[in-house]
Scaffold this motif. Sequence first.
Motif, PDB file in Angstrom:
ATOM      1  N   GLU A  13      49.148  30.195  34.781  1.00 53.73           N
ATOM      2  CA  GLU A  13      48.139  31.176  35.184  1.00 53.73           C
ATOM      3  C   GLU A  13      48.773  32.206  36.105  1.00 53.73           C
ATOM      4  O   GLU A  13      49.538  31.875  37.011  1.00 53.73           O
ATOM      5  CB  GLU A  13      46.975  30.477  35.886  1.00 53.73           C
ATOM      6  CG  GLU A  13      45.790  31.397  36.151  1.00 53.73           C
ATOM      7  CD  GLU A  13      44.605  30.640  36.704  1.00 53.73           C
ATOM      8  OE1 GLU A  13      44.109  31.037  37.783  1.00 53.73           O
ATOM      9  OE2 GLU A  13      44.186  29.639  36.061  1.00 53.73           O
ATOM     10  N   ARG A  14      48.430  33.464  35.859  1.00 55.34           N
ATOM     11  CA  ARG A  14      48.929  34.548  36.688  1.00 55.34           C
ATOM     12  C   ARG A  14      47.800  35.556  36.916  1.00 55.34           C
ATOM     13  O   ARG A  14      47.226  36.065  35.952  1.00 55.34           O
ATOM     14  CB  ARG A  14      50.129  35.239  36.044  1.00 55.34           C
ATOM     15  CG  ARG A  14      50.630  36.476  36.797  1.00 55.34           C
ATOM     16  CD  ARG A  14      51.766  37.155  36.070  1.00 55.34           C
ATOM     17  NE  ARG A  14      52.974  36.330  36.105  1.00 55.34           N
ATOM     18  CZ  ARG A  14      54.130  36.725  35.547  1.00 55.34           C
ATOM     19  NH1 ARG A  14      54.199  37.911  34.932  1.00 55.34           N
ATOM     20  NH2 ARG A  14      55.198  35.934  35.619  1.00 55.34           N
ATOM     21  N   ASP A  15      47.523  35.829  38.191  1.00 52.41           N
ATOM     22  CA  ASP A  15      46.469  36.775  38.563  1.00 52.41           C
ATOM     23  C   ASP A  15      45.137  36.434  37.901  1.00 52.41           C
ATOM     24  O   ASP A  15      44.389  37.316  37.460  1.00 52.41           O
ATOM     25  CB  ASP A  15      46.879  38.203  38.195  1.00 52.41           C
ATOM     26  CG  ASP A  15      48.138  38.659  38.935  1.00 52.41           C
ATOM     27  OD1 ASP A  15      48.353  38.157  40.065  1.00 52.41           O
ATOM     28  OD2 ASP A  15      48.882  39.494  38.386  1.00 52.41           O
ATOM     29  N   GLY A  16      44.863  35.144  37.845  1.00 47.06           N
ATOM     30  CA  GLY A  16      43.594  34.710  37.272  1.00 47.06           C
ATOM     31  C   GLY A  16      43.550  34.728  35.750  1.00 47.06           C
ATOM     32  O   GLY A  16      42.501  34.442  35.163  1.00 47.06           O
ATOM     33  N   ARG A  17      44.635  35.067  35.093  1.00 44.64           N
ATOM     34  CA  ARG A  17      44.681  35.090  33.629  1.00 44.64           C
ATOM     35  C   ARG A  17      45.615  34.005  33.105  1.00 44.64           C
ATOM     36  O   ARG A  17      46.544  33.587  33.817  1.00 44.64           O
ATOM     37  CB  ARG A  17      45.165  36.452  33.117  1.00 44.64           C
ATOM     38  CG  ARG A  17      44.240  37.617  33.438  1.00 44.64           C
ATOM     39  CD  ARG A  17      44.736  38.884  32.756  1.00 44.64           C
ATOM     40  NE  ARG A  17      44.747  38.721  31.294  1.00 44.64           N
ATOM     41  CZ  ARG A  17      45.195  39.677  30.471  1.00 44.64           C
ATOM     42  NH1 ARG A  17      45.700  40.798  30.966  1.00 44.64           N
ATOM     43  NH2 ARG A  17      45.168  39.480  29.171  1.00 44.64           N
TER      44      ARG A  17
ATOM     45  N   PRO B 138      50.802  37.451  28.422  1.00 44.25           N
ATOM     46  CA  PRO B 138      49.435  36.916  28.560  1.00 44.25           C
ATOM     47  C   PRO B 138      48.908  36.413  27.218  1.00 44.25           C
ATOM     48  O   PRO B 138      49.258  36.944  26.152  1.00 44.25           O
ATOM     49  CB  PRO B 138      48.635  38.115  29.056  1.00 44.25           C
ATOM     50  CG  PRO B 138      49.414  39.300  28.658  1.00 44.25           C
ATOM     51  CD  PRO B 138      50.854  38.905  28.655  1.00 44.25           C
TER      52      PRO B 138
ATOM     53  N   GLN C  30      39.178  33.744  31.243  1.00 42.37           N
ATOM     54  CA  GLN C  30      39.782  34.449  32.342  1.00 42.37           C
ATOM     55  C   GLN C  30      39.024  34.119  33.627  1.00 42.37           C
ATOM     56  O   GLN C  30      37.837  33.749  33.583  1.00 42.37           O
ATOM     57  CB  GLN C  30      39.779  35.967  32.102  1.00 42.37           C
ATOM     58  CG  GLN C  30      40.542  36.363  30.837  1.00 42.37           C
ATOM     59  CD  GLN C  30      40.535  37.872  30.653  1.00 42.37           C
ATOM     60  OE1 GLN C  30      40.074  38.584  31.530  1.00 42.37           O
ATOM     61  NE2 GLN C  30      41.081  38.323  29.556  1.00 42.37           N
TER      62      GLN C  30
ATOM     63  N   TRP D  21      48.595  32.803  30.968  1.00 40.99           N
ATOM     64  CA  TRP D  21      49.833  33.315  30.397  1.00 40.99           C
ATOM     65  C   TRP D  21      50.562  32.181  29.689  1.00 40.99           C
ATOM     66  O   TRP D  21      50.184  31.008  29.812  1.00 40.99           O
ATOM     67  CB  TRP D  21      50.741  33.894  31.486  1.00 40.99           C
ATOM     68  CG  TRP D  21      50.329  35.267  31.965  1.00 40.99           C
ATOM     69  CD1 TRP D  21      49.129  35.638  32.489  1.00 40.99           C
ATOM     70  CD2 TRP D  21      51.159  36.432  31.961  1.00 40.99           C
ATOM     71  NE1 TRP D  21      49.131  36.965  32.816  1.00 40.99           N
ATOM     72  CE2 TRP D  21      50.370  37.491  32.499  1.00 40.99           C
ATOM     73  CE3 TRP D  21      52.472  36.696  31.567  1.00 40.99           C
ATOM     74  CZ2 TRP D  21      50.861  38.785  32.648  1.00 40.99           C
ATOM     75  CZ3 TRP D  21      52.958  37.986  31.712  1.00 40.99           C
ATOM     76  CH2 TRP D  21      52.155  39.019  32.239  1.00 40.99           C
TER      77      TRP D  21
ATOM     78  N   GLN E  97      38.055  39.152  36.512  1.00 36.45           N
ATOM     79  CA  GLN E  97      39.146  39.733  35.735  1.00 36.45           C
ATOM     80  C   GLN E  97      38.576  40.369  34.473  1.00 36.45           C
ATOM     81  O   GLN E  97      37.674  39.861  33.869  1.00 36.45           O
ATOM     82  CB  GLN E  97      40.166  38.644  35.359  1.00 36.45           C
ATOM     83  CG  GLN E  97      40.831  38.042  36.563  1.00 36.45           C
ATOM     84  CD  GLN E  97      41.675  39.028  37.328  1.00 36.45           C
ATOM     85  OE1 GLN E  97      42.284  39.889  36.729  1.00 36.45           O
ATOM     86  NE2 GLN E  97      41.674  38.932  38.644  1.00 36.45           N
TER      87      GLN E  97
END
Length: 255
Positions: A130-134, A155, A251, A136, A255
């Motif tokens: 997970e990166r920035d709430g998304r 992503p 997500q 990946w 986001q």
Amino acid sequence: MFSRHLRSAALVASLLTLTGCGLFNTKPNVEEPPVVIEDTEEPITIDEPAVEEPPVMACEPVVIEKEAACPAPVACPTIISGAVTKEGDIAIIGRIEYVDVMSIDMRKKARIDTGAETTSIDASNIVEFERDGRKWVQFTVTDRSSDDMSEVKAPVVRTVRIKQHGVDNVRRQVVELDLRMGTLRETVEVTLADRERFDYPILIGRNFLRGRAVVDVSQKYMTLANGMDNTNEEEVEAPQEVIEQEAPAKQAQGQ
């Protein structure tokens, strides 16, 4: 004696008088034509109901319809052979071509499959994070000719479920990659797949071909400068896998 004769004559005269002198005045019995009395009255007129006769119609001319003219042909995009294409034109490609994965600067052989909707690439060591709430994914792409390996991070656009006979269903991630084939370049969705048992590490589907290229199955490597590849290879491809699309990756809120 004279007196006797006189009496006889008187008797005869008496008989004649009684018979009305029929013996001397007898006329021939001629039948006269019947007398026709003309009717002087005016004839009686009986009013009969008027019968309306159909109007006399002039014969209409027989019109022979002409065959409909063929519609004007629709202008289709120009199709040209080879790697060089112009804006708006459609290129002709072969059943096997080279494809460049631009993010890692790696050229790989690809099988062109108009029966597949989505392009897929041979990926290994797949790890989700997970990166920035998304959501990946990180995966490895191997160059089979040199065994060089490159890591790619992207992503997750969505996930798909793969049905295979005799094997448990598997879930695969879909990412977007920038691919180039000759002068054709596009960022498209690519399914991360295990294609180790296939001869070609990339399968190009309709999402890359649509509106850009048509396939000549009798040719190979038409996007190369000389249109030839000296490698001698056997083309083997497993039956098409059944792909079911799942809901897009969730997500984080906001986001």
